[in-house]
Design a protein around this motif. Sequence first.
Motif, mmCIF file in Angstrom:
data_model
loop_
_atom_site.group_PDB
_atom_site.id
_atom_site.type_symbol
_atom_site.label_atom_id
_atom_site.label_comp_id
_atom_site.label_asym_id
_atom_site.label_seq_id
_atom_site.Cartn_x
_atom_site.Cartn_y
_atom_site.Cartn_z
ATOM 1 N N PRO A 195 37.704 13.554 -26.989
ATOM 2 C CA PRO A 195 37.568 14.134 -25.645
ATOM 3 C C PRO A 195 36.230 14.859 -25.485
ATOM 4 O O PRO A 195 35.643 15.322 -26.462
ATOM 5 C CB PRO A 195 38.725 15.138 -25.576
ATOM 6 C CG PRO A 195 38.990 15.517 -26.997
ATOM 7 C CD PRO A 195 38.691 14.281 -27.817
ATOM 8 N N ASN A 220 35.257 18.152 -24.342
ATOM 9 C CA ASN A 220 36.050 19.355 -24.051
ATOM 10 C C ASN A 220 35.337 20.675 -24.352
ATOM 11 O O ASN A 220 35.983 21.678 -24.656
ATOM 12 C CB ASN A 220 37.394 19.288 -24.783
ATOM 13 C CG ASN A 220 37.232 19.288 -26.292
ATOM 14 O OD1 ASN A 220 36.138 19.525 -26.798
ATOM 15 N ND2 ASN A 220 38.308 19.031 -27.002
ATOM 16 N N THR A 221 34.010 20.653 -24.244
ATOM 17 C CA THR A 221 33.279 21.916 -24.384
ATOM 18 C C THR A 221 32.904 22.444 -22.997
ATOM 19 O O THR A 221 33.146 21.783 -21.988
ATOM 20 C CB THR A 221 31.996 21.722 -25.209
ATOM 21 O OG1 THR A 221 31.166 20.799 -24.499
ATOM 22 C CG2 THR A 221 32.315 21.150 -26.586
ATOM 23 N N LYS A 222 32.297 23.626 -22.987
ATOM 24 C CA LYS A 222 31.885 24.200 -21.700
ATOM 25 C C LYS A 222 30.862 23.317 -20.992
ATOM 26 O O LYS A 222 30.743 23.335 -19.762
ATOM 27 C CB LYS A 222 31.316 25.609 -21.922
ATOM 28 C CG LYS A 222 32.384 26.626 -22.259
ATOM 29 C CD LYS A 222 31.835 28.041 -22.265
ATOM 30 C CE LYS A 222 31.131 28.367 -23.568
ATOM 31 N NZ LYS A 222 30.699 29.784 -23.630
ATOM 32 N N ALA A 223 30.129 22.533 -21.773
ATOM 33 C CA ALA A 223 29.098 21.674 -21.180
ATOM 34 C C ALA A 223 29.659 20.381 -20.598
ATOM 35 O O ALA A 223 28.936 19.620 -19.953
ATOM 36 C CB ALA A 223 28.046 21.340 -22.238
ATOM 37 N N VAL A 274 36.905 12.848 -20.470
ATOM 38 C CA VAL A 274 36.945 14.284 -20.170
ATOM 39 C C VAL A 274 38.400 14.724 -19.936
ATOM 40 O O VAL A 274 38.728 15.901 -20.074
ATOM 41 C CB VAL A 274 36.051 14.628 -18.957
ATOM 42 C CG1 VAL A 274 36.676 14.167 -17.653
ATOM 43 C CG2 VAL A 274 35.757 16.135 -18.909
ATOM 44 N N GLY A 326 40.824 13.905 -21.845
ATOM 45 C CA GLY A 326 41.435 14.203 -23.140
ATOM 46 C C GLY A 326 42.673 13.396 -23.445
ATOM 47 O O GLY A 326 43.657 13.920 -23.956
ATOM 48 N N SER A 364 42.051 22.556 -25.623
ATOM 49 C CA SER A 364 40.659 22.448 -25.192
ATOM 50 C C SER A 364 40.415 21.376 -24.137
ATOM 51 O O SER A 364 39.416 21.419 -23.436
ATOM 52 C CB SER A 364 39.766 22.148 -26.401
ATOM 53 O OG SER A 364 39.912 23.136 -27.375
ATOM 54 N N SER A 365 41.309 20.394 -24.070
ATOM 55 C CA SER A 365 41.126 19.307 -23.114
ATOM 56 C C SER A 365 42.099 19.460 -21.945
ATOM 57 O O SER A 365 43.113 20.142 -22.055
ATOM 58 C CB SER A 365 41.401 17.956 -23.786
ATOM 59 O OG SER A 365 40.551 17.762 -24.891
ATOM 60 N N PRO A 384 37.921 25.455 -22.754
ATOM 61 C CA PRO A 384 36.986 24.621 -23.523
ATOM 62 C C PRO A 384 36.903 25.067 -24.988
ATOM 63 O O PRO A 384 37.094 26.251 -25.306
ATOM 64 C CB PRO A 384 35.658 24.832 -22.789
ATOM 65 C CG PRO A 384 36.062 25.122 -21.376
ATOM 66 C CD PRO A 384 37.325 25.945 -21.501
ATOM 67 N N ASP A 442 34.632 25.720 -26.956
ATOM 68 C CA ASP A 442 33.659 26.752 -27.329
ATOM 69 C C ASP A 442 33.730 27.975 -26.416
ATOM 70 O O ASP A 442 32.776 28.760 -26.352
ATOM 71 C CB ASP A 442 32.242 26.163 -27.333
ATOM 72 C CG ASP A 442 31.890 25.444 -26.027
ATOM 73 O OD1 ASP A 442 32.793 25.265 -25.173
ATOM 74 O OD2 ASP A 442 30.720 25.056 -25.856
#
Lengths: 184, 184, 184, 184
Positions: free
Chosen positions: B128, B130-133, B141, B143, D97-98, D153, D155
Amino acid sequence: MMSKLAIVVFSGYGHTLKIAEAAAADTDAVLVEIDANGDLDNDQWQQLHSAKGIILAAPTYMGNVPWQFKKFADATSGLWAERAWQDKIFGGFTNSSSFNGDKQITMIWMQTFAAQHGGLWVSLGVLPANTKAAERDDVNVLGGSAGAMVQTPADASVDEIPRGDIETVKIYVARISELINKLS
Amino acid sequence: MMSKLAIVVFSGYGHTLKIAEAAAADTDAVLVEIDANGDLDNDQWQQLHSAKGIILAAPTYMGNVPWQFKKFADATSGLWAERAWQDKIFGGFTNSSSFNGDKQITMIWMQTFAAQHGGLWVSLGVLPANTKAAERDDVNVLGGSAGAMVQTPADASVDEIPRGDIETVKIYVARISELINKLS
Amino acid sequence: MMSKLAIVVFSGYGHTLKIAEAAAADTDAVLVEIDANGDLDNDQWQQLHSAKGIILAAPTYMGNVPWQFKKFADATSGLWAERAWQDKIFGGFTNSSSFNGDKQITMIWMQTFAAQHGGLWVSLGVLPANTKAAERDDVNVLGGSAGAMVQTPADASVDEIPRGDIETVKIYVARISELINKLS
Amino acid sequence: MMSKLAIVVFSGYGHTLKIAEAAAADTDAVLVEIDANGDLDNDQWQQLHSAKGIILAAPTYMGNVPWQFKKFADATSGLWAERAWQDKIFGGFTNSSSFNGDKQITMIWMQTFAAQHGGLWVSLGVLPANTKAAERDDVNVLGGSAGAMVQTPADASVDEIPRGDIETVKIYVARISELINKLS
């Protein structure tokens, strides 16, 4: 020596281990037994890494695998992020005291875990024995489809696991083993 | 001409069909579209019989595939009893208006249906974003892991399906197509 | 006259209907039978609207409710958007030919459908009969938990449904009926 | 002092705990935090026994609750056999996170665990925000139905949990609290 097929197993009272041993004896599968604290040693992790197929084997406790098996699963999150097990072949079986006993919730989670690792899931591939003539020791009398199911009464010893259920697991593990050889 | 890969699809408002068309265009997959009454014609059944892989494609309505898709599934019970589709490769994707919207219940049923037919289920195989970016048009996205997921807002036209979700389906269908070629 | 409890039922061969009739006879529950085309008439919809509790009753075909039952579910999407059934009490039971036979996938979907409508789901509330002494006609010998399960062999008539399974459904429907009276 | 509502929570990195604290602050709910070894002390068990409602709160790791939460669940098997928690009210929420991230597999297990204990499961009861105008901080923008879902997310710090997701959990916990008061 590394084997193409590994059965990663946790067994609280010995039943699931006995079933796994019976299935492994017919193939070249290696048993990777999770300990009472939910841990594996380095050699066991290597067995899983080098295997082309991994069979997940656990009883169903309170609607899913025991915490020790989940601890093993949680410990694979780094492997998941690295895609270390991508394209491996997966299957699973579970034992509990009731015919249903929410075994299928365990199977759904096992399929999900395999999918997260980018795996291929092999179904049982055997019709249920579900007519009036069906007997307790028939193959797949429990009527599983995603994987193999075993029902051992709550007060039954490891020597009293229904033979048909053990046979069902053996057929399933042999099916997965053959598929791995075909894909190699 | 028969194709090795078939996408059996039902689409209520055209979104799922458009996604399936986009995915098929990149591979040799044939589209097998279930009609508004839940039926297939004989040629369409032949496409499914001759395919080595079948991708299940449907929106999620009220927590599962639409009744028309289930009518198709119910019509395969004879094929199930004959083991006609044993060892086929399966995958699936679904679209709904919410990020979750119980899409995973649909995926669980799709995996179960494939298992009943003795199939192999191919996971998405993509991590996925799945970070802030992460951005809405990133691949996976949403997931998903068992299959591909698409989220199209309730009031969005077929031209407004998020590009990253379509791309996710395309990557997944290509993965299944490659696996089938490898196995042949 | 409107009843506080409705059992919405589809039955392909009469087994599920017979079980629902047996359960309804002990309570004030009204049967709302979905027809062979998946439809209800206006009076039947009114029965569901006015009921405080709805029990979902269907066989398991190919891993979920039959298409006719899903057509009913799909037809509630407008009611879902209006929150027309918010806070209703829900339960469910299912029959299939195998002990498991993927009945639990049906139960998961039933719970999901109830949740989408903003409902409360009532569990079976009965321990399984799962020791070596357990007999086929014991209550909950199948080991369900979310709802009631019935296993009728593929070649058994409506007069050959296991008595213990019918009794399990009756106990469950009585439990839901009592809860509704308590909440009123 | 004993509370009518308990939130049993495990949090690996603090996010799920922070959400649980926010929800508890609005009601009379008591937090029962599972420790890093998966254990509760006697006072914590008493909180759960005396509560009329229990909310299950855990992140989703590898497709289900963390092993520590499962260890807690496994430790209730004696209570299950005694029907000690029969008829309690249950709900659950999970963070990952997703957007999906297999959160629904966690929700299915939570519902199953509640059903095994003979409980009533309370759905979220809130429509999703799923049009083109929907924003990340809307209530139930993730589109859950069985319980509340949170997506943080990978992070993001505990101060960066989406506000709308926290608000969704708060609305859900308040709904369960009101229902308990109504039933008392």
